[in-house]
Motif scaffolding. Structure first.
Motif, PDB file in Angstrom:
ATOM      1  N   GLY A 118     -20.022 -12.034 -14.984  1.00  0.00           N
ATOM      2  CA  GLY A 118     -21.126 -12.208 -15.974  1.00  0.00           C
ATOM      3  C   GLY A 118     -21.217 -11.117 -17.127  1.00  0.00           C
ATOM      4  O   GLY A 118     -21.317 -11.596 -18.234  1.00  0.00           O
ATOM      5  N   MET A 119     -20.843  -9.920 -16.502  1.00  0.00           N
ATOM      6  CA  MET A 119     -20.736  -8.976 -17.487  1.00  0.00           C
ATOM      7  C   MET A 119     -19.544  -8.979 -18.728  1.00  0.00           C
ATOM      8  O   MET A 119     -19.807  -8.864 -19.687  1.00  0.00           O
ATOM      9  CB  MET A 119     -20.741  -7.555 -17.049  1.00  0.00           C
ATOM     10  N   ILE A 169     -20.737 -11.510 -21.350  1.00  0.00           N
ATOM     11  CA  ILE A 169     -21.592 -10.891 -22.181  1.00  0.00           C
ATOM     12  C   ILE A 169     -20.774 -10.085 -23.175  1.00  0.00           C
ATOM     13  O   ILE A 169     -20.898 -10.034 -24.522  1.00  0.00           O
ATOM     14  CB  ILE A 169     -22.735  -9.890 -21.620  1.00  0.00           C
ATOM     15  N   TYR A 197     -30.892  -7.499 -17.708  1.00  0.00           N
ATOM     16  CA  TYR A 197     -30.293  -6.961 -16.678  1.00  0.00           C
ATOM     17  C   TYR A 197     -29.759  -5.588 -16.650  1.00  0.00           C
ATOM     18  O   TYR A 197     -29.457  -5.300 -17.801  1.00  0.00           O
ATOM     19  CB  TYR A 197     -29.240  -8.029 -16.155  1.00  0.00           C
ATOM     20  N   GLU A 211     -32.897 -12.559 -22.608  1.00  0.00           N
ATOM     21  CA  GLU A 211     -32.528 -13.248 -21.162  1.00  0.00           C
ATOM     22  C   GLU A 211     -33.868 -14.109 -21.289  1.00  0.00           C
ATOM     23  O   GLU A 211     -35.001 -13.762 -21.522  1.00  0.00           O
ATOM     24  CB  GLU A 211     -32.563 -12.299 -20.262  1.00  0.00           C
ATOM     25  N   ASN A 226     -34.585 -10.514 -16.211  1.00  0.00           N
ATOM     26  CA  ASN A 226     -34.210 -10.024 -14.629  1.00  0.00           C
ATOM     27  C   ASN A 226     -34.765  -8.738 -14.668  1.00  0.00           C
ATOM     28  O   ASN A 226     -34.121  -7.869 -15.320  1.00  0.00           O
ATOM     29  CB  ASN A 226     -32.882 -10.346 -14.115  1.00  0.00           C
ATOM     30  N   ASP A 274     -29.046 -15.122 -22.472  1.00  0.00           N
ATOM     31  CA  ASP A 274     -28.543 -15.057 -21.091  1.00  0.00           C
ATOM     32  C   ASP A 274     -29.503 -15.939 -20.448  1.00  0.00           C
ATOM     33  O   ASP A 274     -30.778 -15.516 -20.172  1.00  0.00           O
ATOM     34  CB  ASP A 274     -28.583 -13.871 -20.561  1.00  0.00           C
ATOM     35  N   THR A 301     -28.845 -17.155 -17.088  1.00  0.00           N
ATOM     36  CA  THR A 301     -28.392 -17.070 -15.504  1.00  0.00           C
ATOM     37  C   THR A 301     -29.333 -17.596 -14.551  1.00  0.00           C
ATOM     38  O   THR A 301     -29.102 -18.127 -13.771  1.00  0.00           O
ATOM     39  CB  THR A 301     -28.028 -15.577 -15.212  1.00  0.00           C
ATOM     40  N   LYS A 353     -24.363 -15.735 -10.112  1.00  0.00           N
ATOM     41  CA  LYS A 353     -25.722 -15.780  -9.485  1.00  0.00           C
ATOM     42  C   LYS A 353     -26.220 -17.215  -9.000  1.00  0.00           C
ATOM     43  O   LYS A 353     -25.631 -17.839  -8.205  1.00  0.00           O
ATOM     44  CB  LYS A 353     -26.828 -15.191 -10.504  1.00  0.00           C
ATOM     45  N   LEU A 389     -17.331 -14.250  -7.936  1.00  0.00           N
ATOM     46  CA  LEU A 389     -17.914 -13.655  -9.091  1.00  0.00           C
ATOM     47  C   LEU A 389     -17.378 -14.415 -10.455  1.00  0.00           C
ATOM     48  O   LEU A 389     -16.175 -14.979 -10.537  1.00  0.00           O
ATOM     49  CB  LEU A 389     -17.124 -12.151  -9.537  1.00  0.00           C
ATOM     50  N   GLY A 390     -18.072 -14.744 -11.339  1.00  0.00           N
ATOM     51  CA  GLY A 390     -17.710 -15.604 -12.483  1.00  0.00           C
ATOM     52  C   GLY A 390     -18.745 -15.417 -13.575  1.00  0.00           C
ATOM     53  O   GLY A 390     -20.114 -15.296 -13.403  1.00  0.00           O
ATOM     54  N   LEU A 411     -29.043 -12.263  -6.945  1.00  0.00           N
ATOM     55  CA  LEU A 411     -30.006 -13.285  -7.046  1.00  0.00           C
ATOM     56  C   LEU A 411     -29.566 -14.605  -7.115  1.00  0.00           C
ATOM     57  O   LEU A 411     -28.254 -14.627  -7.290  1.00  0.00           O
ATOM     58  CB  LEU A 411     -30.851 -12.630  -8.022  1.00  0.00           C
TER      59      LEU A 411
HETATM   60  C1  LIG Z   1     -29.377 -12.143 -15.740  1.00  0.00           C
HETATM   61  C2  LIG Z   1     -28.020 -11.345 -15.534  1.00  0.00           C
HETATM   62  N1  LIG Z   1     -26.942 -11.443 -16.567  1.00  0.00           N
HETATM   63  C3  LIG Z   1     -25.699 -10.848 -16.122  1.00  0.00           C
HETATM   64  C4  LIG Z   1     -25.517 -10.379 -15.025  1.00  0.00           C
HETATM   65  C5  LIG Z   1     -24.129  -9.730 -14.670  1.00  0.00           C
HETATM   66  O1  LIG Z   1     -23.341 -10.636 -13.925  1.00  0.00           O
HETATM   67  P1  LIG Z   1     -22.175 -10.243 -12.969  1.00  0.00           P
HETATM   68  O2  LIG Z   1     -22.723  -9.311 -11.926  1.00  0.00           O
HETATM   69  O3  LIG Z   1     -21.450 -11.649 -12.548  1.00  0.00           O
HETATM   70  O4  LIG Z   1     -21.222  -9.374 -13.805  1.00  0.00           O
HETATM   71  C6  LIG Z   1     -26.327 -10.479 -13.938  1.00  0.00           C
HETATM   72  C7  LIG Z   1     -26.131  -9.615 -12.556  1.00  0.00           C
HETATM   73  O5  LIG Z   1     -27.087  -9.525 -11.843  1.00  0.00           O
HETATM   74  C8  LIG Z   1     -27.603 -11.008 -14.066  1.00  0.00           C
HETATM   75  O6  LIG Z   1     -28.905 -11.002 -13.230  1.00  0.00           O
END
Ligand SMILES: Cc1ncc(COP(=O)(O)O)c(C=O)c1O
Length: 450
Positions: A119-120, A123, A148, A192, A196, A221, A223, A246, A255-256, A395
């Motif tokens: 996820g990072m 972004i 996050y 977001e 979160n 975001d 997620t 998540k 992870l992705g 989560l």
């Molecule tokens: C809302 C949100 N965005 C992005 C991320 C980052 O994702 P990743 O852990 O897959 O890099 C998270 C991780 O908890 C998240 O909660």
């Protein structure tokens, strides 16, 4: 005799027309059908993948070409090719297409998906070209403080390291708070939905309108809500990012991440080519040069998970509603934050946008946060006594999970950063999964009594 590059280009045009016709059919299907089948058709299975009902995992790092002409056409991007897995891979592409189709579900919009290693990285890759230096002008972007912890670090530490200024909005529900921060050097708006762990929400249509008034994109975001509950591109947002790790990958073994960008995003500082199909441009150029790609194994995992996304989101959300009702009436709980609660200040805006696809049912997802009565030590004692609910920094899982954000997900952003984001030290974040909610309630009850 050589067939010539043009032969392969003509062949690719025929294949593309056939694909587009099938895509049109898929776009007319219901949400669950798209989630289950995506673009992997029965015809493709029978003719090219030995009838495999499941999407095959293409493990090869590269593609063998028929001849030098096909290779030249493929590597110069004149025809679509699976040349090298860092750029393109069929298994990953099935997932990218499913995500793009789900994110635009219920609209005439078109979008492209791009899967990433986490996820990072989604972004980071999504915003990199948006903050690229042009001449000597300063660069800034405007973001909600309620994001996050990893995103907060990326924005507050990594971006200033390279001269990019994040401008923070403490009250993302207040449109003026966004507008005040925008100037001619602002590159995008970011939030977001819900966030979160505070579950802040924005009025997407209004914030998108504001972004477009300044000729810049809105990046969201989602997620936590997933396209089963919320599809911001259809409300005017330009780019959606996900941690697939998540909610979408709810069993929790890969992870992705993903970027889904609508075609023709708004961004005065990008070229026409970049705006036209931002995610494809990213994939073929900057992304190729950085290499944060997903593995085909992970793509297969997410493809399997996404098939039941709508059903899972409905189940987790309904389970959460029962758990929230219990917590809200418990004498040892000071306060519960859940968008589904009528008296939550953001209930109205959440209700406007969060609805189970193909139904009239408003659902608010699997995440809530609450404050335990008493001290930080009392909170930790409650937390340490949980027997079914896992203590983990995670989560959106099929297994319920709790965390104390101030010592985990949001620990690095420090006390000041947490105060800015509204995260007190005795806040517990709870994500309810697929267990029977009675057992989760019993677990919470015994831990609260402890
Ligand atoms: C809302 C949100 N965005 C992005 C991320 C980052 O994702 P990743 O852990 O897959 O890099 C998270 C991780 O908890 C998240 O909660």
């Amino acid at each position: 005799m050589s067939k010539g590059v043009s032969h392969y280009i003509e062949q690719a045009k025929v294949a593309a027309a056939k694909r587009m016709a099938h895509r049109k059919t898929v776009k007319s299907w219901k949400f669950d059908t798209i989630a289950v089948h995506g673009m992997y058709s029965l015809e493709e299975a029978i003719n090219t993948t030995c009838g495999s009902i499941a999407e095959p995992i293409f493990t090869s790092t590269s593609q063998a070409f028929r001849d030098s002409d096909e290779m030249e056409a493929g590597l110069s991007y004149q025809i679509p090719a699976w040349a090298y897995s860092r750029i393109h891979n069929p298994t990953i592409f099935y997932l990218e297409e499913t995500l793009a189709l789900l994110e635009t579900y219920g609209s005439d919009l078109d979008a492209t998906g791009l899967c990433t290693s986490s996820g990072m990285s989604a972004i980071k890759q999504a915003i990199e070209p948006l903050v690229a230096q042009i001449g000597n002008k300063p660069v800034n972007f405007v973001t909600s403080t309620q994001v996050y912890g990893g995103t907060f670090q990326l924005f507050s530490v990594r971006m200033p390291e390279r001269g990019v200024e994040p401008r923070w909005v403490k009250e993302p529900g207040n449109l003026d708070a966004w507008e005040e921060q925008i100037d001619e050097n602002t590159r995008f708006l970011y939030a977001e939905m819900p966030s979160n762990p505070q579950q802040s929400c924005i009025d997407i249509e209004k914030v998108a309108e504001l972004a477009h008034k300044h000729n810049i994109p809105l990046v969201l975001d989602t997620t936590i809500s997933t396209p089963a509950l919320l599809r911001p591109l259809t409300n005017g947002a330009d780019i959606v990012v996900h941690s697939l790790t998540k909610t979408i990958g709810s069993s929790g073994s890969s992870l992705g991440g993903a970027i889904v960008a609508r075609h023709n995003i708004t961004a005065h500082y990008l070229d026409e080519d970049q705006k036209k199909d931002y995610a494809l441009w990213l994939k073929l150029l900057p992304f190729r040069d950085s290499g944060p790609c997903m593995t085909p194994y992970s793509a297969y995992f997410f493809l399997t998970e996404i098939k039941t996304l709508r059903t899972k989101m409905a189940q987790y959300s309904r389970n959460m509603e029962k758990v929230v009702e219990f917590l809200n009436n418990h004498p040892k709980v000071e306060k519960v934050d859940y968008l589904g609660l009528q008296d939550h200040p953001l209930h109205g805006v959440a209700k406007k946008y969060m609805r189970l696809a193909d139904s009239d049912e408003n659902l608010y997802g699997h995440l809530c946060s609450f404050i335990v009565n008493g001290s930080v030590e009392d909170t930790r004692r409650f937390f340490d006594n949980l027997k079914i609910i896992a203590r983990a920094t995670d989560l959106g899982r099929v297994k319920s999970i709790a965390t104390i954000p101030s010592i985990s997900t949001h620990q690095q952003q420090g006390e000041e950063g947490r105060e800015m984001a509204g995260i007190p030290p005795n806040m517990v974040r709870l994500c309810v999964g697929g267990e029977d909610p009675t057992d989760i309630i019993n677990d919470l009850d015994q831990a609260l009594k402890a």
